[in-house]
Scaffold this motif. Structure first.
Motif: not given
Length: 257
Positions: A110-115, A184-191
């Motif tokens: 998750k941290q990698r995707l957020e970055e 990232a989209k599935l995890l809600g990280i990407l708007d």
């Protein structure tokens, strides 16, 4: 022997320990006012009291040292009094402090995707920040034409000029099509509005480019419809630019909440 080391300058002792205090009391000792000695908030007294000698406070070294749990020795051959304070125990350290707790694979992913998402937003922000530069170049080119009747500044904005913007857009699009960004989209990280934001930014760029092409045709062909197309394209570009900026600000506020 005790009498030989009974007194030490109170100012020196108090400066070192920081926990012994002396207060004036009634009475005298050998012609000097007696003072009360307080160590760690507790009054202590011995065979010889503390005194005030000509404005300096003198207290028994042994009295204060032993009250602090220190050991005192006297070396008669060198006339040296030694005070040894027991070492404080080392602070205990947790076997596994919270900050060193290993992260799970899910947390690392998750941290990698957020970055990656942060890096992608930074690209889009840079892309949007360049739109006002294009707009200003077009405005100056139009003013120059109105004054000099020369479209040299419009002509200077040819394909090599636009290539940098196209390459940046393609780079962002490559990022959005990766498996990582889908996760990232599935995890809600990407708007979920990110693609609309990118589209608005690219639409603005495309309209600005089109407005330049229309004006160059207007000058070379002398047909008024191209001037009208230049104006409408420029206006559309500005509207899309404002939309992209508003969406970027909304996305930033959403991340800060």
């Amino acid at each position: 022997m005790k009498k030989k080391i009974a007194y030490l300058c109170g100012g020196l002792l108090l400066a070192v320990s920081g926990i012994a205090a002396a207060d004036g009391l009634r009475g005298e000792y050998n012609g000097y006012p007696v003072v009360q000695v307080v160590v760690n908030g507790k009054a202590v007294q011995g065979e010889v009291p503390g005194i005030n000698m000509d404005g300096s406070t003198l207290v028994p070294l042994r009295l204060v040292s032993e009250a602090l749990g220190a050991k005192i020795d006297w070396n008669a051959s060198t006339s040296t009094a030694s005070v040894t304070i027991a070492a404080l125990p080392a602070p205990s350290v947790p076997a596994n402090p919270p900050e060193t707790t290993p992260k799970s694979k899910e947390d690392i992913e998750k941290q990698r995707l957020e970055e990656r998402v942060e890096a992608m937003y930074a690209k889009v922000e840079t892309y949007i920040e360049r739109l006002p530069v294009i707009r200003e170049k077009i405005r100056i080119a139009k003013e120059f034409y109105d004054i000099k009747k020369s479209n040299q500044y419009f002509v200077a904005m040819h394909e090599p000029y636009w290539k940098t913007f196209e390459d940046m857009y393609l780079s962002i699009m490559t990022d959005t099509s990766s498996d990582d960004l889908n996760k990232a989209k599935l995890l809600g990280i990407l708007d979920p509005e990110f693609i609309k934001l990118l589209d608005a930014a690219h639409n603005s760029f495309s309209y600005y480019k089109l407005s330049v092409e229309h004006f160059v045709r207007y000058v070379s062909l002398g047909q008024s419809q191209f001037l009208e197309l230049y104006i409408s394209s420029y206006a559309n570009a500005f509207e899309e630019e404002l939309k992209a900026k508003e969406m970027l600000e909304a996305a930033a506020q959403g991340k800060n909440r």
